[in-house]
Write a protein that holds these residues in place. Structure first.
Motif, short mmCIF file in Angstrom:
data_model
loop_
_atom_site.label_atom_id
_atom_site.label_comp_id
_atom_site.label_asym_id
_atom_site.label_seq_id
_atom_site.Cartn_x
_atom_site.Cartn_y
_atom_site.Cartn_z
N GLU A 145 5.29 99.69 0.92
CA GLU A 145 5.84 100.87 1.57
C GLU A 145 4.75 101.72 2.22
OE1 GLU A 145 9.90 102.51 -0.12
OE2 GLU A 145 8.42 102.38 -1.74
N ASN A 146 3.60 101.83 1.56
CA ASN A 146 2.50 102.61 2.13
C ASN A 146 2.03 102.01 3.44
OD1 ASN A 146 2.49 104.43 -0.01
ND2 ASN A 146 0.99 103.25 -1.18
N LEU A 147 1.94 100.68 3.51
CA LEU A 147 1.53 100.03 4.75
C LEU A 147 2.56 100.28 5.85
CD1 LEU A 147 0.05 98.11 6.65
CD2 LEU A 147 1.14 96.19 5.45
N LEU A 148 3.82 100.04 5.54
CA LEU A 148 4.86 100.17 6.57
C LEU A 148 4.99 101.61 7.07
CD1 LEU A 148 7.55 97.79 5.03
CD2 LEU A 148 5.92 97.31 6.86
N LYS A 149 4.80 102.57 6.18
CA LYS A 149 4.84 103.98 6.60
C LYS A 149 3.67 104.29 7.52
CE LYS A 149 7.40 105.73 2.61
NZ LYS A 149 7.32 106.50 1.32
N SER A 150 2.51 103.71 7.23
CA SER A 150 1.35 103.95 8.10
C SER A 150 1.57 103.35 9.48
CB SER A 150 0.08 103.38 7.46
OG SER A 150 0.02 101.96 7.53
N ILE A 151 2.26 102.22 9.55
CA ILE A 151 2.56 101.61 10.85
C ILE A 151 3.51 102.50 11.65
CG2 ILE A 151 3.67 99.66 12.01
CD1 ILE A 151 2.73 97.90 9.66
N HIS A 152 4.55 103.00 10.99
CA HIS A 152 5.52 103.84 11.68
C HIS A 152 4.91 105.19 12.08
CE1 HIS A 152 8.75 101.06 11.09
NE2 HIS A 152 8.69 101.12 9.77
N VAL A 165 3.37 83.74 12.76
CA VAL A 165 3.07 83.51 14.18
C VAL A 165 4.24 82.77 14.84
CG1 VAL A 165 1.53 82.38 15.82
CG2 VAL A 165 0.58 83.53 13.81
N GLU A 166 4.81 81.80 14.14
CA GLU A 166 5.96 81.06 14.68
C GLU A 166 7.14 81.98 14.94
OE1 GLU A 166 6.85 78.06 11.84
OE2 GLU A 166 4.94 77.00 12.08
N LYS A 167 7.32 82.99 14.09
CA LYS A 167 8.46 83.90 14.22
C LYS A 167 8.17 85.07 15.16
CE LYS A 167 10.83 81.73 10.96
NZ LYS A 167 12.07 80.99 11.28
N ALA A 168 6.91 85.29 15.52
CA ALA A 168 6.53 86.47 16.29
C ALA A 168 7.08 86.42 17.71
CB ALA A 168 5.01 86.59 16.33
N SER A 169 7.50 87.56 18.21
CA SER A 169 8.09 87.65 19.56
C SER A 169 7.03 87.87 20.64
CB SER A 169 9.09 88.81 19.61
OG SER A 169 10.11 88.65 18.65
N TYR A 170 5.86 88.40 20.24
CA TYR A 170 4.89 88.81 21.25
C TYR A 170 3.60 87.99 21.17
CZ TYR A 170 8.19 92.65 21.31
OH TYR A 170 9.35 93.38 21.37
N ASN A 196 14.15 97.81 4.21
CA ASN A 196 14.54 99.22 4.25
C ASN A 196 13.56 100.07 5.06
OD1 ASN A 196 16.78 98.68 2.69
ND2 ASN A 196 15.84 99.34 0.77
N ASN A 197 12.34 99.55 5.26
CA ASN A 197 11.32 100.30 6.00
C ASN A 197 11.06 99.69 7.39
OD1 ASN A 197 9.79 102.55 4.26
ND2 ASN A 197 10.46 100.91 2.88
N GLY A 198 12.08 99.03 7.92
CA GLY A 198 12.03 98.63 9.31
C GLY A 198 11.37 97.31 9.63
N ALA A 199 11.13 96.48 8.64
CA ALA A 199 10.48 95.20 8.89
C ALA A 199 11.52 94.08 9.01
CB ALA A 199 9.50 94.87 7.77
N LYS A 200 11.18 93.07 9.79
CA LYS A 200 11.95 91.83 9.81
C LYS A 200 11.40 90.94 8.69
CE LYS A 200 12.52 91.94 14.86
NZ LYS A 200 12.19 91.22 16.13
N VAL A 201 12.24 90.52 7.80
CA VAL A 201 11.79 89.77 6.62
C VAL A 201 12.17 88.30 6.75
CG1 VAL A 201 11.96 89.53 4.12
CG2 VAL A 201 11.94 91.81 5.16
N GLU A 239 6.44 95.03 16.57
CA GLU A 239 7.33 94.23 15.72
C GLU A 239 6.64 94.00 14.37
OE1 GLU A 239 9.64 90.05 16.39
OE2 GLU A 239 7.46 90.00 16.68
N ILE A 240 7.34 94.30 13.30
CA ILE A 240 6.77 94.13 11.96
C ILE A 240 7.45 92.95 11.28
CG2 ILE A 240 6.29 95.24 9.75
CD1 ILE A 240 6.82 97.95 11.15
N LEU A 241 6.66 91.93 10.96
CA LEU A 241 7.18 90.73 10.32
C LEU A 241 6.58 90.60 8.93
CD1 LEU A 241 6.57 88.40 13.39
CD2 LEU A 241 8.81 89.06 12.53
#
Length: 307
Positions: free
Chosen positions: A17-24, A74-79, A53-58, A35-37
């Protein structure tokens, strides 16, 4: 900027959660698409739920190597622009600013970009005496938890080796250089490693795990100075104990003295850039624990192979 952040995760409820909050907190800017995978590598806790719950694609995998999780990301990444970030990292505004400034070169050139981990603002004695000096030491490869690379470059390098349990980031950078890629260190990619061990017990566990890569085969063992010194340390300690049991006290003291010499040698070799006498003394027990943990790695490898 369009960026895919690939986060391998295994039972990371303490950190994710700390990582994902820092990204947002830092990535939401005009014209930025991030995009967060999160690649759940067989977690048995609620890592996936927290990530979702914190906006990542799992994306869930059965338990495997961290390399497989990163490669899957990398296979799943859009960019085209990929950042590999470990789940126990906290990103900073400076990190995102640097990604934006360097993204053109990263996308157009054959290179791997990254930086060493930063330390928490309020470090424990283990972090301040061991990991903080290491963070200032010149790097020879980029840690897998803070890498920026294009999909094209990643494909040319061949991805991470899924056969390795540890040391996959060193091997990835080594293979990148062999294939003609530039390894670029940029101090602006400030990523705080919240997962550095805070005490001696977790320090031992970390080094025992990292040391397993040195015992993959005879070649990796013979090419690792740390593995060779660790085995010499173990041999001297064993000889000292045996001598003591045989009442050969002078010989026992001599072997013990030589083992202490190896501890001092590790301290001087690894931390020669740190002139602090206080840190040097603090590191004596840590260096001893480090050598014991790296020796213990061999037991873990043998237990895995021969049950």
């Amino acid at each position: 900027m369009e960026l895919s952040i690939v986060i391998p995760a295994y039972n990371e409820t303490r950190y994710i959660e700390n990582l994902l909050k820092s990204i947002h907190n830092f990535s939401i800017q005009e014209n930025d698409v991030v995009e967060i995978l999160v690649i759940d590598n067989g977690s048995t806790d609620n890592t996936s739920e927290l990530a979702s719950n914190n906006g990542a694609k799992v994306h869930k995998l059965d338990r495997g190597s961290i390399s497989r999780a990163r490669n899957t990301g990398v296979e799943k990444a859009s960019y085209e622009l990929i950042a590999f970030i470990d789940a126990d990292i906290i990103l900073t505004q400076e990190w995102f600013d640097t990604v934006k400034l360097t993204c053109h070169n990263t996308l157009s050139e054959f290179q791997v970009l990254g930086a060493k981990y930063a330390i928490n603002e309020n470090p424990t004695w283990v972090e301040s005496s061991w990991f903080e000096p290491l963070s200032k030491k010149p790097a020879t490869y980029i840690n897998g938890g803070n890498i920026l690379v294009s999909k094209t470059s990643f494909s040319k390098i061949g991805g991470f080796s899924e056969s390795l349990e540890t040391g996959e980031d060193y091997e990835f950078c080594h293979r990148a250089k062999q294939n003609g890629a530039n390894i670029v260190f940029n101090k602006g990619l400030v990523a705080i490693h919240d997962g550095f061990p805070k005490d001696s017990v977790n320090f031992f566990k970390r080094e025992a795990w990292h040391g397993k890569g040195d015992f993959t085969n005879l070649k990796t063992f013979l090419s690792s100075k740390v593995a060779l010194i660790s085995m010499a340390f173990f041999s001297l300690i064993t000889a000292s104990v045996v001598s003591l049991l045989l009442m050969a006290f002078e010989l026992s003291v001599a072997f013990a003295g030589m083992s202490l010499g190896l501890v001092v040698l590790i301290n001087l070799m690894v931390f020669r850039m740190d002139k602090s006498i206080g840190n040097f003394l603090f590191r004596i027990p840590l260096c001893t624990l480090y050598l014991i943990a790296r020796t213990y790695s061999l037991k873990k490898v043998l237990s895995t192979r021969f049950g």
